[in-house]
Each structure stands twice: as C-alpha cells, then as structure tokens.
Design an enzyme around this catalytic site. Structure first.
Site, PDB file in Angstrom:
ATOM      1  N   VAL A   1       0.841  -1.201   0.000  1.00 50.65           N
ATOM      2  CA  VAL A   1       0.000   0.000   0.000  1.00 50.65           C
ATOM      3  C   VAL A   1       0.875   1.251   0.000  1.00 50.65           C
ATOM      4  O   VAL A   1       0.597   2.224  -0.703  1.00 50.65           O
ATOM      5  CB  VAL A   1      -0.962   0.001   1.203  1.00 50.65           C
ATOM      6  CG1 VAL A   1      -1.917   1.193   1.108  1.00 50.65           C
ATOM      7  CG2 VAL A   1      -1.764  -1.295   1.257  1.00 50.65           C
ATOM      8  N   TYR A   2       1.956   1.210   0.761  1.00 51.10           N
ATOM      9  CA  TYR A   2       2.867   2.353   0.815  1.00 51.10           C
ATOM     10  C   TYR A   2       3.506   2.605  -0.551  1.00 51.10           C
ATOM     11  O   TYR A   2       3.518   3.738  -1.043  1.00 51.10           O
ATOM     12  CB  TYR A   2       3.954   2.104   1.860  1.00 51.10           C
ATOM     13  CG  TYR A   2       4.961   3.225   1.968  1.00 51.10           C
ATOM     14  CD1 TYR A   2       4.656   4.386   2.658  1.00 51.10           C
ATOM     15  CD2 TYR A   2       6.218   3.128   1.369  1.00 51.10           C
ATOM     16  CE1 TYR A   2       5.580   5.424   2.759  1.00 51.10           C
ATOM     17  CE2 TYR A   2       7.145   4.160   1.460  1.00 51.10           C
ATOM     18  CZ  TYR A   2       6.818   5.301   2.161  1.00 51.10           C
ATOM     19  OH  TYR A   2       7.736   6.330   2.251  1.00 51.10           O
ATOM     20  N   THR A   3       4.028   1.567  -1.169  1.00 51.59           N
ATOM     21  CA  THR A   3       4.700   1.762  -2.453  1.00 51.59           C
ATOM     22  C   THR A   3       3.713   2.204  -3.538  1.00 51.59           C
ATOM     23  O   THR A   3       4.047   3.023  -4.396  1.00 51.59           O
ATOM     24  CB  THR A   3       5.449   0.499  -2.899  1.00 51.59           C
ATOM     25  OG1 THR A   3       4.567  -0.622  -2.828  1.00 51.59           O
ATOM     26  CG2 THR A   3       6.650   0.233  -2.003  1.00 51.59           C
TER      27      THR A   3
END
Length: 254
Positions: A160-162
């Site tokens: 989700v972060y990337t």
C-alpha cells in the site's frame, strides 16, 4: 566548516509543512525557520510538535504547531486555516507526512488499504487544493510533494505504501499542468533511505546497511538535512522554472 545557502526569497514567506513534528519533517521545520520563513506545521504527535515549536520560539518567526490527523480531511483543512489566520496566505507547501509501516500482501485488508492511501497520498491532494488559491492570488507559489525511493527499487513488504508513493508522481505532474498557468510550481522530492531515528530503530540492520552500500554511488548516510536542503531550493524562487519533476536525493541509488 561548510556553509550552506541562504535563500532571501524565503524570508517572511509563509510555509506549511505536514508531518513536521519528527524525523524529516522536524528537520524541515528547523531549516525553514532558520531561513526566516513563517512556518506552520501540522502533526498528530502533540508532544513532539509542542516541544519542537518551543525549541524554536526565539526565531525571527516562531513556528506554529497545529495538531491534526491528516487522514481526516476536515481536520486537515481546519489546521491549514489556523496557519493561514496566524501567518497569512500560504506561499509554499511541503507535503511531507507519511507512514512507511511494513505490511504483507496477506495481512492487507480493504480497511488497511484505505488507511494507507489516506496517510500517504490523499491528504497531499487536499492540502494542495486548499493552498492553491493563496498562491494564485500571490502570483505564484511552490508545492513539494514527497515521494519515495521504495517503489522505484521494486521494494516488497509494503504494497500500500509503495502504491501510494508511486501515485505521488502522477499527482505532481497533473497538478503541475493545472496550476502552471498561475505560476504555481509542483514537484516531487524523492528521499533515499534516510537515516532517521525511526529507521535506525526499526529497520536498519547489518543487511540493510549492506544493501545501502551496494546501491548508493556515494556510500555515506543520507540524512534529513540533505532532504531539507533540496526542499529549501524547491520552495525558494531560485527554482522558478522547475515544475512537474522528480528531485531524487538518494546518494545515487536509482
């Protein structure tokens, strides 16, 4: 002794920094305050934010800390308005706030996906939209969205972060086109693996140091102040014709 640049155009300029209480954000607050800017910063960490504001209270302009959860857009917009009422129209925005918590594909739920997008991407758009009228009236301004090296390196372990951070590049280029006619510049500042206290405490082990040594062309630690110095340039008038770009500060890893 190394002497770093002073940017006269930042003196008395109102600068808004999100996620400014700790780590890279705190360094941004310190560096912009040292330039004589009027710095408002927003964070969820009340203790750290208050401590930082108190430590810098003797500056040309004492920075203003406003507590808010940036994933709550109404709270974000209320916090921005408090900065505006205190210092005047906002001339530069540093969209720094994020959370690079590690998480696996298997443990990611619909709810944690939405939460990750909210903390790493969504607020950048709404903060930019909120301050754009100030910049338009002033005849220009600078918005610096913060990206990440992680997706460029095809890093796993935090999908989700990337995903969020890769989307920042698209947001930057879209806003740069729409805001460009009003002399509002929009760029992405992409930090490498910055050796903050959090990173050193949670994730930087011997294996990580070996990865850094292999990846970076300059095998020296990337520090928060390296990121802040690029942010100063992008917020100042010195970068007047820089927009829609990625500015990578990573020791030459990508």
């Amino acid at each position: 002794m190394t002497v770093f640049a002073q940017y006269p155009s930042l003196t008395d300029r109102t600068v808004l920094i999100t996620g400014g209480a700790t780590s890279i954000g705190a360094c941004l607050v310190e560096q912009f305050t040292a330039q004589g800017a009027k710095v408002g910063f927003i964070d969820i960490d009340t203790a750290a934010g208050s401590t930082l504001a108190s430590a810098l209270a003797g500056a040309r302009h004492a920075p203003l800390f406003v507590h808010a959860d940036l994933t709550d857009i109404a709270a974000l917009e209320s916090a921005i308005e408090k900065v505006r009422q205190h210092f005047g129209p906002i001339n530069a925005l540093l969209n720094n706030a994020a959370n690079d918590r590690r998480h696996t594909i298997e443990e990611t739920t619909s709810e944690t996906w939405d939460a990750g997008i909210a903390v790493n991407l969504k607020h950048q758009f709404f903060a930019a939209r909120n301050v754009a009228p100030d910049m338009r009236k002033a005849g220009g301004g600078s918005i610096v969205n913060f990206g990440s090296l992680s997706w460029m390196l095809k890093q796993g372990g935090m999908p989700v972060y990337t995903t969020s951070k890769s989307a920042v590049q698209g947001l930057t280029r879209s806003l740069a086109r729409d805001f460009g006619p009003f002399n509002i510049r929009v760029n992405t500042l992409v930090p490498g693996w910055v050796m903050t206290e959090k990173q050193l405490r949670l994730w930087v082990d011997d294996a990580a140091r070996a990865d850094i040594a292999r990846g970076q062309c300059i095998n020296q630690p990337v520090l928060a102040e390296h990121i802040a110095r690029m942010a100063l340039f992008l917020a100042a008038d010195d970068s007047a014709m820089c927009t829609a770009q990625n500015f990578v500060v990573d020791g030459g890893w990508v």
